[in-house]
Write a protein that holds these residues in place. Structure first.
Motif, PDB file in Angstrom:
ATOM      1  N   ALA A  60       7.932  -1.753   4.437  1.00 39.49           N
ATOM      2  CA  ALA A  60       6.815  -1.604   5.375  1.00 39.49           C
ATOM      3  C   ALA A  60       7.275  -1.249   6.783  1.00 39.49           C
ATOM      4  O   ALA A  60       6.666  -0.395   7.442  1.00 39.49           O
ATOM      5  CB  ALA A  60       5.985  -2.882   5.408  1.00 39.49           C
ATOM      6  N   LEU A  61       8.317  -1.888   7.273  1.00 33.74           N
ATOM      7  CA  LEU A  61       8.739  -1.680   8.661  1.00 33.74           C
ATOM      8  C   LEU A  61       9.162  -0.234   8.944  1.00 33.74           C
ATOM      9  O   LEU A  61       8.670   0.367   9.910  1.00 33.74           O
ATOM     10  CB  LEU A  61       9.834  -2.681   9.034  1.00 33.74           C
ATOM     11  N   PRO A  62      10.030   0.378   8.127  1.00 25.82           N
ATOM     12  CA  PRO A  62      10.365   1.786   8.400  1.00 25.82           C
ATOM     13  C   PRO A  62       9.159   2.723   8.252  1.00 25.82           C
ATOM     14  O   PRO A  62       9.000   3.656   9.044  1.00 25.82           O
ATOM     15  CB  PRO A  62      11.428   2.121   7.349  1.00 25.82           C
ATOM     16  N   ALA A  63       8.315   2.440   7.249  1.00 23.01           N
ATOM     17  CA  ALA A  63       7.131   3.293   7.063  1.00 23.01           C
ATOM     18  C   ALA A  63       6.199   3.180   8.262  1.00 23.01           C
ATOM     19  O   ALA A  63       5.681   4.192   8.756  1.00 23.01           O
ATOM     20  CB  ALA A  63       6.408   2.890   5.780  1.00 23.01           C
ATOM     21  N   MET A  64       5.986   1.967   8.737  1.00 20.29           N
ATOM     22  CA  MET A  64       5.110   1.780   9.899  1.00 20.29           C
ATOM     23  C   MET A  64       5.721   2.412  11.150  1.00 20.29           C
ATOM     24  O   MET A  64       4.994   2.963  11.979  1.00 20.29           O
ATOM     25  CB  MET A  64       4.836   0.292  10.112  1.00 20.29           C
ATOM     26  N   SER A  65       7.022   2.323  11.287  1.00 14.41           N
ATOM     27  CA  SER A  65       7.696   2.923  12.450  1.00 14.41           C
ATOM     28  C   SER A  65       7.490   4.433  12.486  1.00 14.41           C
ATOM     29  O   SER A  65       7.334   5.017  13.554  1.00 14.41           O
ATOM     30  CB  SER A  65       9.194   2.606  12.421  1.00 14.41           C
ATOM     31  N   ARG A  66       7.489   5.066  11.304  1.00 10.08           N
ATOM     32  CA  ARG A  66       7.264   6.516  11.250  1.00 10.08           C
ATOM     33  C   ARG A  66       5.811   6.883  11.553  1.00 10.08           C
ATOM     34  O   ARG A  66       5.539   8.005  11.990  1.00 10.08           O
ATOM     35  CB  ARG A  66       7.664   7.054   9.875  1.00 10.08           C
ATOM     36  N   LEU A  67       4.906   5.955  11.311  1.00  7.62           N
ATOM     37  CA  LEU A  67       3.478   6.249  11.497  1.00  7.62           C
ATOM     38  C   LEU A  67       2.930   5.830  12.862  1.00  7.62           C
ATOM     39  O   LEU A  67       1.737   5.998  13.120  1.00  7.62           O
ATOM     40  CB  LEU A  67       2.660   5.550  10.402  1.00  7.62           C
ATOM     41  N   VAL A  68       3.768   5.298  13.722  1.00  6.76           N
ATOM     42  CA  VAL A  68       3.286   4.748  14.994  1.00  6.76           C
ATOM     43  C   VAL A  68       2.577   5.795  15.861  1.00  6.76           C
ATOM     44  O   VAL A  68       1.670   5.463  16.618  1.00  6.76           O
ATOM     45  CB  VAL A  68       4.427   4.021  15.746  1.00  6.76           C
ATOM     46  N   GLU A  69       2.948   7.047  15.715  1.00  2.00           N
ATOM     47  CA  GLU A  69       2.322   8.128  16.495  1.00  2.00           C
ATOM     48  C   GLU A  69       0.983   8.564  15.899  1.00  2.00           C
ATOM     49  O   GLU A  69       0.261   9.342  16.514  1.00  2.00           O
ATOM     50  CB  GLU A  69       3.256   9.342  16.584  1.00  2.00           C
ATOM     51  N   ARG A  70       0.667   8.072  14.706  1.00  2.00           N
ATOM     52  CA  ARG A  70      -0.604   8.394  14.041  1.00  2.00           C
ATOM     53  C   ARG A  70      -1.364   7.086  13.812  1.00  2.00           C
ATOM     54  O   ARG A  70      -1.288   6.497  12.736  1.00  2.00           O
ATOM     55  CB  ARG A  70      -0.326   9.128  12.735  1.00  2.00           C
ATOM     56  N   PRO A  71      -2.075   6.603  14.826  1.00  2.00           N
ATOM     57  CA  PRO A  71      -2.688   5.272  14.788  1.00  2.00           C
ATOM     58  C   PRO A  71      -3.597   5.008  13.583  1.00  2.00           C
ATOM     59  O   PRO A  71      -3.595   3.912  13.033  1.00  2.00           O
ATOM     60  CB  PRO A  71      -3.490   5.188  16.089  1.00  2.00           C
ATOM     61  N   GLU A  72      -4.348   6.010  13.158  1.00  3.29           N
ATOM     62  CA  GLU A  72      -5.264   5.796  12.029  1.00  3.29           C
ATOM     63  C   GLU A  72      -4.484   5.553  10.735  1.00  3.29           C
ATOM     64  O   GLU A  72      -4.800   4.646   9.965  1.00  3.29           O
ATOM     65  CB  GLU A  72      -6.198   7.008  11.889  1.00  3.29           C
ATOM     66  N   CYS A  73      -3.470   6.357  10.500  1.00  8.26           N
ATOM     67  CA  CYS A  73      -2.615   6.169   9.312  1.00  8.26           C
ATOM     68  C   CYS A  73      -1.840   4.859   9.406  1.00  8.26           C
ATOM     69  O   CYS A  73      -1.650   4.171   8.399  1.00  8.26           O
ATOM     70  CB  CYS A  73      -1.636   7.333   9.168  1.00  8.26           C
ATOM     71  N   TYR A  74      -1.408   4.532  10.607  1.00  9.11           N
ATOM     72  CA  TYR A  74      -0.665   3.283  10.844  1.00  9.11           C
ATOM     73  C   TYR A  74      -1.531   2.083  10.450  1.00  9.11           C
ATOM     74  O   TYR A  74      -1.092   1.207   9.709  1.00  9.11           O
ATOM     75  CB  TYR A  74      -0.272   3.206  12.323  1.00  9.11           C
ATOM     76  N   ARG A  75      -2.774   2.078  10.938  1.00  9.25           N
ATOM     77  CA  ARG A  75      -3.712   0.983  10.638  1.00  9.25           C
ATOM     78  C   ARG A  75      -3.959   0.859   9.139  1.00  9.25           C
ATOM     79  O   ARG A  75      -3.906  -0.222   8.576  1.00  9.25           O
ATOM     80  CB  ARG A  75      -5.042   1.228  11.356  1.00  9.25           C
ATOM     81  N   LYS A  76      -4.246   1.997   8.512  1.00  8.43           N
ATOM     82  CA  LYS A  76      -4.521   1.998   7.073  1.00  8.43           C
ATOM     83  C   LYS A  76      -3.319   1.486   6.292  1.00  8.43           C
ATOM     84  O   LYS A  76      -3.457   0.724   5.340  1.00  8.43           O
ATOM     85  CB  LYS A  76      -4.890   3.404   6.595  1.00  8.43           C
ATOM     86  N   SER A  77      -2.167   1.920   6.681  1.00 10.93           N
ATOM     87  CA  SER A  77      -0.927   1.528   6.012  1.00 10.93           C
ATOM     88  C   SER A  77      -0.699   0.021   6.126  1.00 10.93           C
ATOM     89  O   SER A  77      -0.442  -0.659   5.124  1.00 10.93           O
ATOM     90  CB  SER A  77       0.207   2.282   6.697  1.00 10.93           C
ATOM     91  N   TYR A  78      -0.804  -0.499   7.335  1.00  9.45           N
ATOM     92  CA  TYR A  78      -0.592  -1.936   7.547  1.00  9.45           C
ATOM     93  C   TYR A  78      -1.624  -2.755   6.795  1.00  9.45           C
ATOM     94  O   TYR A  78      -1.297  -3.727   6.110  1.00  9.45           O
ATOM     95  CB  TYR A  78      -0.626  -2.267   9.040  1.00  9.45           C
ATOM     96  N   LEU A  79      -2.889  -2.378   6.899  1.00  8.75           N
ATOM     97  CA  LEU A  79      -3.947  -3.122   6.230  1.00  8.75           C
ATOM     98  C   LEU A  79      -3.812  -3.063   4.709  1.00  8.75           C
ATOM     99  O   LEU A  79      -4.110  -4.033   4.013  1.00  8.75           O
ATOM    100  CB  LEU A  79      -5.323  -2.630   6.670  1.00  8.75           C
ATOM    101  N   SER A  80      -3.335  -1.947   4.199  1.00  7.26           N
ATOM    102  CA  SER A  80      -3.119  -1.825   2.758  1.00  7.26           C
ATOM    103  C   SER A  80      -2.026  -2.789   2.282  1.00  7.26           C
ATOM    104  O   SER A  80      -2.202  -3.493   1.282  1.00  7.26           O
ATOM    105  CB  SER A  80      -2.742  -0.383   2.420  1.00  7.26           C
ATOM    106  N   VAL A  81      -0.919  -2.834   3.007  1.00  6.82           N
ATOM    107  CA  VAL A  81       0.166  -3.754   2.660  1.00  6.82           C
ATOM    108  C   VAL A  81      -0.310  -5.199   2.814  1.00  6.82           C
ATOM    109  O   VAL A  81      -0.047  -6.048   1.955  1.00  6.82           O
ATOM    110  CB  VAL A  81       1.413  -3.496   3.533  1.00  6.82           C
ATOM    111  N   LEU A  82      -1.017  -5.475   3.886  1.00  2.31           N
ATOM    112  CA  LEU A  82      -1.523  -6.815   4.152  1.00  2.31           C
ATOM    113  C   LEU A  82      -2.484  -7.279   3.058  1.00  2.31           C
ATOM    114  O   LEU A  82      -2.427  -8.424   2.610  1.00  2.31           O
ATOM    115  CB  LEU A  82      -2.211  -6.832   5.514  1.00  2.31           C
ATOM    116  N   GLU A  83      -3.346  -6.376   2.621  1.00  2.00           N
ATOM    117  CA  GLU A  83      -4.296  -6.706   1.551  1.00  2.00           C
ATOM    118  C   GLU A  83      -3.571  -7.072   0.258  1.00  2.00           C
ATOM    119  O   GLU A  83      -3.903  -8.064  -0.387  1.00  2.00           O
ATOM    120  CB  GLU A  83      -5.215  -5.504   1.319  1.00  2.00           C
ATOM    121  N   LYS A  84      -2.575  -6.289  -0.084  1.00  2.00           N
ATOM    122  CA  LYS A  84      -1.821  -6.567  -1.311  1.00  2.00           C
ATOM    123  C   LYS A  84      -1.028  -7.870  -1.188  1.00  2.00           C
ATOM    124  O   LYS A  84      -0.983  -8.678  -2.123  1.00  2.00           O
ATOM    125  CB  LYS A  84      -0.908  -5.395  -1.638  1.00  2.00           C
ATOM    126  N   LEU A  85      -0.426  -8.079  -0.047  1.00  2.00           N
ATOM    127  CA  LEU A  85       0.341  -9.295   0.190  1.00  2.00           C
ATOM    128  C   LEU A  85      -0.546 -10.540   0.105  1.00  2.00           C
ATOM    129  O   LEU A  85      -0.209 -11.513  -0.561  1.00  2.00           O
ATOM    130  CB  LEU A  85       1.009  -9.213   1.571  1.00  2.00           C
TER     131      LEU A  85
END
Length: 193
Positions: A60-85
């Motif tokens: 998650a951390l490297p993927a989120m770091s790559r998406l930091v410049e794209r806030p919408e994708c960043y949010r979706k990515s984090y929330l998706s991981v959080l939901e599964k966790l």
């Protein structure tokens, strides 16, 4: 890099201090027996949860770091991981709370029966732990190590206060203090994130 690394290291030290203050104070004021029951209950709860975080964080951390410049994708990515966790950890912890007596007897033996009540109370904190730990990924991936350190400074003070508040009732009182602290600090953590 040194500033970022220094803030990360300082936050880790504060987190470690906060994670051990409960056991230090229980041992000091209640002795080895109460400390043993509390420590076993704490370890039984945190061990399975701690096994989930590192492999997920490694992805998650490297993927989120790559998406930091794209806030919408960043949010979706984090929330998706959080939901599964949360969908994996919450039912597991709820089951552990309900089956605390049986689980302690099975894993530790009947001589550890007093640890079951501490375990069931700490379980309420365990419901929040995976989500709580995932917020560190947000701080790190956004390069906000200083904010992460600030949170751990505040949280360390709250941890000491919560442990001292519950100390007069032994291990179960400290467990209640620790669990309540997680619920009181979660909105603060989310606000800072």
């Amino acid at each position: 890099m040194l500033c970022f690394g220094g803030n990360v290291s300082a936050a880790s030290v504060l987190n470690h201090f906060g994670s051990s203050v409960d056991r230090v104070l229980i041992g000091r004021f209640w002795g080895a027996t109460v400390l043993g029951f509390y420590s076993k209950a704490f370890s039984m709860l945190t061990l399975p949860l701690a096994q989930m975080n590192p492999p997920i964080a490694a992805v998650a951390l490297p993927a989120m770091s790559r998406l930091v410049e794209r806030p919408e994708c960043y949010r979706k990515s984090y929330l998706s991981v959080l939901e599964k966790l949360a969908s994996i950890s919450a039912p597991l912890v709820a089951w552990m709370i309900v089956c605390s007596n049986w689980l302690c007897d099975l894993l530790l033996g009947p001589q550890w029966a007093p640890a079951a009540s501490v375990f069931s109370v700490l379980g309420y904190a365990g419901l929040l732990l995976p989500v709580w730990n995932s917020t560190g990924w947000v701080f790190m991936s956004q390069g906000r190590a200083k904010d992460h350190l600030r949170f751990h400074m505040l949280d360390s003070v709250c941890k000491v206060v919560s442990v001292v508040a519950g100390l007069r009732w032994g291990g179960i009182g400290v467990a209640v203090g620790v669990a309540v602290r997680y619920y009181l600090m979660m909105p603060v953590l989310f606000y800072m994130v």
